[in-house]
Design a protein around this motif. Structure first.
Motif, mmCIF file in Angstrom:
data_model
loop_
_atom_site.group_PDB
_atom_site.id
_atom_site.type_symbol
_atom_site.label_atom_id
_atom_site.label_comp_id
_atom_site.label_asym_id
_atom_site.label_seq_id
_atom_site.Cartn_x
_atom_site.Cartn_y
_atom_site.Cartn_z
ATOM 1 N N LEU A 48 1.250 -4.613 0.565
ATOM 2 C CA LEU A 48 -0.004 -4.536 -0.106
ATOM 3 C C LEU A 48 -0.494 -2.915 -0.851
ATOM 4 C CD1 LEU A 48 -2.198 -6.807 2.086
ATOM 5 C CD2 LEU A 48 -1.451 -7.370 -0.016
ATOM 6 N N GLY A 49 -0.063 -1.901 0.080
ATOM 7 C CA GLY A 49 -0.161 -0.718 -0.742
ATOM 8 C C GLY A 49 0.650 -0.468 -1.823
ATOM 9 N N VAL A 50 2.051 -0.869 -1.611
ATOM 10 C CA VAL A 50 2.990 -0.329 -2.839
ATOM 11 C C VAL A 50 2.422 -1.535 -4.210
ATOM 12 C CG1 VAL A 50 5.213 -1.214 -3.678
ATOM 13 C CG2 VAL A 50 4.990 -0.033 -1.543
ATOM 14 N N ALA A 51 2.089 -2.657 -3.702
ATOM 15 C CA ALA A 51 1.822 -3.747 -4.856
ATOM 16 C C ALA A 51 0.370 -3.320 -5.536
ATOM 17 C CB ALA A 51 1.547 -5.069 -4.115
ATOM 18 N N THR A 52 -0.593 -2.705 -4.739
ATOM 19 C CA THR A 52 -1.857 -2.187 -5.232
ATOM 20 C C THR A 52 -1.482 -0.938 -6.244
ATOM 21 O OG1 THR A 52 -3.134 -2.809 -3.457
ATOM 22 C CG2 THR A 52 -4.112 -1.191 -4.999
ATOM 23 N N MET A 53 -0.669 0.111 -5.491
ATOM 24 C CA MET A 53 -0.207 1.146 -6.445
ATOM 25 C C MET A 53 0.425 0.797 -7.765
ATOM 26 S SD MET A 53 1.567 4.474 -5.377
ATOM 27 C CE MET A 53 0.106 5.572 -5.266
ATOM 28 N N GLY A 97 8.403 -3.778 3.318
ATOM 29 C CA GLY A 97 7.124 -3.762 2.641
ATOM 30 C C GLY A 97 7.381 -3.090 1.085
ATOM 31 N N THR A 98 8.147 -2.228 1.018
ATOM 32 C CA THR A 98 8.228 -1.559 -0.258
ATOM 33 C C THR A 98 9.201 -2.635 -1.155
ATOM 34 O OG1 THR A 98 8.425 0.561 0.621
ATOM 35 C CG2 THR A 98 9.282 0.315 -1.650
ATOM 36 N N VAL A 99 9.842 -3.352 -0.691
ATOM 37 C CA VAL A 99 10.664 -4.185 -1.563
ATOM 38 C C VAL A 99 9.828 -5.450 -1.982
ATOM 39 C CG1 VAL A 99 12.695 -5.843 -1.718
ATOM 40 C CG2 VAL A 99 12.959 -3.685 -0.814
ATOM 41 N N ALA A 100 8.942 -5.774 -0.646
ATOM 42 C CA ALA A 100 8.145 -7.070 -1.036
ATOM 43 C C ALA A 100 6.886 -6.821 -1.989
ATOM 44 C CB ALA A 100 7.595 -7.519 0.359
ATOM 45 N N GLY A 101 6.402 -5.542 -1.881
ATOM 46 C CA GLY A 101 5.377 -5.100 -2.799
ATOM 47 C C GLY A 101 5.844 -4.785 -3.955
ATOM 48 N N TRP A 102 6.912 -4.643 -4.308
ATOM 49 C CA TRP A 102 7.432 -4.330 -5.702
ATOM 50 C C TRP A 102 7.797 -5.593 -6.387
ATOM 51 C CZ3 TRP A 102 12.794 -1.418 -6.763
ATOM 52 C CH2 TRP A 102 12.984 -0.970 -8.384
ATOM 53 N N GLY A 103 8.104 -6.619 -5.346
ATOM 54 C CA GLY A 103 8.283 -7.982 -6.049
ATOM 55 C C GLY A 103 6.795 -8.590 -6.184
ATOM 56 N N LEU A 104 5.754 -8.384 -5.522
ATOM 57 C CA LEU A 104 4.471 -8.781 -5.448
ATOM 58 C C LEU A 104 3.643 -8.230 -6.727
ATOM 59 C CD1 LEU A 104 2.876 -10.680 -3.332
ATOM 60 C CD2 LEU A 104 1.819 -8.483 -2.626
ATOM 61 N N ALA A 110 6.228 5.350 -5.487
ATOM 62 C CA ALA A 110 5.791 4.349 -4.595
ATOM 63 C C ALA A 110 6.731 4.517 -3.427
ATOM 64 C CB ALA A 110 5.637 2.927 -5.206
ATOM 65 N N MET A 111 8.025 4.712 -3.771
ATOM 66 C CA MET A 111 8.998 4.704 -2.557
ATOM 67 C C MET A 111 8.627 6.012 -1.694
ATOM 68 S SD MET A 111 12.254 3.187 -4.395
ATOM 69 C CE MET A 111 13.455 2.795 -3.233
ATOM 70 N N THR A 112 8.444 7.114 -2.385
ATOM 71 C CA THR A 112 8.305 8.448 -1.852
ATOM 72 C C THR A 112 6.985 8.213 -0.758
ATOM 73 O OG1 THR A 112 8.958 9.602 -3.532
ATOM 74 C CG2 THR A 112 7.790 10.729 -2.036
ATOM 75 N N LEU A 113 5.931 7.704 -1.433
ATOM 76 C CA LEU A 113 4.622 7.563 -0.457
ATOM 77 C C LEU A 113 5.101 6.396 0.493
ATOM 78 C CD1 LEU A 113 1.762 7.301 -3.267
ATOM 79 C CD2 LEU A 113 1.954 8.991 -1.259
ATOM 80 N N ALA A 114 5.754 5.556 0.442
ATOM 81 C CA ALA A 114 6.184 4.558 1.387
ATOM 82 C C ALA A 114 6.785 5.136 2.528
ATOM 83 C CB ALA A 114 6.897 3.327 0.999
ATOM 84 N N VAL A 115 7.720 5.991 2.394
ATOM 85 C CA VAL A 115 8.601 6.732 3.229
ATOM 86 C C VAL A 115 7.500 7.671 4.089
ATOM 87 C CG1 VAL A 115 10.339 8.596 3.472
ATOM 88 C CG2 VAL A 115 10.863 6.653 2.244
ATOM 89 N N LEU A 116 6.805 8.493 3.254
ATOM 90 C CA LEU A 116 5.785 9.410 3.976
ATOM 91 C C LEU A 116 5.107 8.720 4.864
ATOM 92 C CD1 LEU A 116 4.786 11.826 0.907
ATOM 93 C CD2 LEU A 116 6.513 12.132 2.877
#
Lengths: 370, 229
Positions: free
Chosen positions: A27-32, A302-309, A339-345
């Motif tokens: 959801l974080g990745v998708a929103t961003m 989550g990142t992959v799912a968020g990207w797809g979403l 987004a990936m960098t933020l996801a890792v952090l």
């Protein structure tokens, strides 16, 4: 058997917990990506409006928004007299109301402005748009939601105007907007003799500095910027981009809390296993790496799912006619990398406390734990 | 009688004190114990007398308040020594197997190899040797939840021996098993340790099992009360 196999097994055996953690990140990745993509797309669309066949844009200094910029049209004529200018086109940006539509973007342009020629004419032709006429040209989506066609009339603001044609524009803003002859637009908005910006195409072999120097000497109230310079400095773009990243960042914070929660539950539910790993010779660092690894894997899912979403959501949004063609999502590699960098952090930050807790477990105490 | 030197000692515990709850509960009160290499020692006593704590102190899982502990020639003084001991010199078996239920028995037994970064092929060879010796070779591919209590405990024994430790510490290793299985697992434990010349320190309150060890150390209220050969 490897540490990664252990990590995978740990995540697999608590599927619901893993899914909840990954959903938080998704959801974080998708929103961003959605917010950044939407606003980034809007900025790019607006940039393209200004860039139509030009390298520079002239506008009033220190205005907060181009809608408030007033530039005398005569400046465009003066510019066209200069040897370093190939073409100078005045454009008046306005917002107008239409039946059932409180907001329609209106572009006051001259017939010689090249942008209408680039469109695909669905009804009428470029020859039907005259500087001294009142006929307006509608973008395809605007014609659709205003239910208007060439040959008919359309009520815009206080007046009624004949529809000279319908054109399919590549740019979402233009495709959802109305093109009005500059003089008619000035009259409708009581802005006789002025425009919002002048787009400037340079003559071959000439530099933008020549326009800037000339502008500085002759029109101190105005400024001339290269398109790239304008994009970087225009405060509205900066605000939009910053807002997008801040909103996305907040979404990530929530995702991070979800990961922390997941990892804390994960650690607490297998305290004895972690203790046994320590008895088998795992160092504190190895235990911490296992927890960080789990968190990173949850985050990756989550990142992959968020990207797809976000890609799916933006695709659906861009297909909704009611959005008037203003949605032109743009997710570039920078946004994905961000987004990936933020996801890792987020994964690392979210796993910090659980990893610290797990690494500092006292095996003997943990094995007594009920 | 052969004189035992410090070099021959597998475990040296000197005047060790250990308390919990900020000193309010004293569990070990000046315990001294020497275990020569290759000896099988049973720690006996009632629940709460300090047997498990003494094993934890020997393995480094518990820090002492006072006194010295030396295992395989190493002073158990800091984290890196403890890790090194647990990786290479000490195997530990508990009353409950503590195997990870969603891993197969083989995967559980290979966990110590993750810690040491040992060679996979060598690890697999050793796993099969130990599994054959303990009679669980045919169960290696099964998940732990599919195994019987005796198989699980034998699995835990295999795991503890994976890194070929010189010293095996067992805390009531057969305490959770029924009588028949307990005998089998205990026989197996003694065979494995004796055949490999390893040292075993075992906590039990079963006098019959203790009687089969080389030496029995009786503990009471945190102290060593006496010994019997």
């Amino acid at each position: 058997m490897s540490l990664w196999r252990m990590i995978l097994t740990n995540l697999r055996r608590h599927r619901v917990r893993t899914a909840i953690g990954a959903t938080g990140i998704a959801l974080g990745v998708a929103t961003m990506l959605s917010v950044v993509g939407l606003l980034g797309g809007a900025v790019k669309m607006f940039e393209r409006i200004l860039r139509s066949d030009s390298e520079m844009v002239v506008f009033e200094k220190n205005v907060s928004d181009l809608f408030f910029s007033n530039v005398e049209v005569g400046v465009a004529d003066e510019l066209e007299q200069q040897p370093f200018v190939k073409e100078a086109q005045p454009v008046l940006f306005t917002i107008i109301t239409a039946p059932d539509r409180p907001v329609v973007t209106c572009f006051g342009i001259r017939a010689s402005d090249g942008r209408l020629k680039k469109g695909e004419w669905l009804q009428g032709s470029a020859a039907d748009f005259h500087d001294d006429g009142e006929g307006v040209v509608l973008g395809e989506r605007a014609a659709d939601f205003l239910k208007a066609a060439a040959g008919g009339t359309i009520g815009l603001g206080q007046g009624t105007y004949p529809v000279a044609g319908v054109v399919r524009m590549e740019n979402g803003f233009e495709n959802g907007g109305v093109f009005m002859p500059l003089l008619t637009c000035q009259k409708a908005f009581h802005k006789e003799g002025v425009c919002s910006v002048i787009t400037v195409a340079l003559a071959d072999g000439h530099e933008s500095s020549e326009v800037k120097d000339w502008m500085g000497k002759t029109h101190e109230r105005l400024t001339a910027l290269e398109n790239e310079e304008f994009s970087r400095s225009y405060s509205q773009f900066k605000i939009m981009k910053t807002t997008a990243w801040v909103v996305g960042g907040c979404a990530f914070l929530l995702g991070g809390l979800s990961v922390t929660n997941t990892m804390i539950l994960s650690v607490f539910s297998r305290i004895k296993e972690i203790a046994i790993a320590r008895v088998c010779g795992f160092s504190r660092g190895q235990v911490a790496r296992m927890i960080f690894g789990e968190s990173l894997l949850v985050s990756a899912i989550g990142t992959v799912a968020g990207w797809g979403l976000s890609s799916g959501g933006l695709y659906v949004l861009s297909r909704i006619p009611q959005l008037q063609g203003y949605v032109e999502p743009r997710i570039g590699w920078q946004e994905v990398a961000g987004a990936m960098t933020l996801a890792v952090l987020t994964a690392l930050a979210g796993a910090m406390y659980p990893a610290w807790y797990a690494a500092n477990l006292k095996p003997a105490e943990a094995l007594r734990f009920e | 009688m052969t004189k035992v030197t410090a070099m021959d000692q597998q475990v040296l515990v000197e005047d060790v004190w250990k308390s919990f709850d900020r000193g309010r509960i004293e569990v070990l009160k000046g315990v001294t114990l020497n275990v020569p290499k290759g000896e099988i020692v049973a720690l006996c006593g009632t629940s709460g007398c300090g047997k498990s704590t003494l094993l934890n102190v020997i393995s480094g899982l518990e820090e002492v308040d006072r006194g010295n502990v030396r295992v395989s020639g190493y002073d158990v003084v800091n984290e890196s020594t403890r890790i090194d001991l647990l990786r290479h010199h000490i195997g530990y078996v508990f009353q409950f197997h503590h195997l990870m239920p969603d891993l197969t028995l083989a995967e559980n037994c290979l966990v110590p190899l993750i810690a040491t970064g040992g060679h996979r092929a060598d690890g697999l060879a050793r796993l099969h040797e130990l599994a054959t010796a303990t009679g669980v070779e045919h169960r290696l591919g099964q998940r732990v939840r599919e195994l019987s209590g005796g198989e699980r405990q034998r699995g835990a024994l295999v795991r503890s021996l994976m890194n070929d430790p010189e010293l095996l510490l067992c805390d009531e290793p057969t305490g959770a098993l029924d009588e028949k299985t307990r005998e089998k697992v205990f026989d197996l434990l003694l065979d494995l340790v004796r055949s490999r010349g390893r040292t075993l320190v075992l906590a039990t309150h079963d006098p019959e099992l203790a009687a089969r060890c080389d030496r029995t150390v009786k503990m009471r209220d945190g102290r060593i009360e006496g010994e019997a050969n």
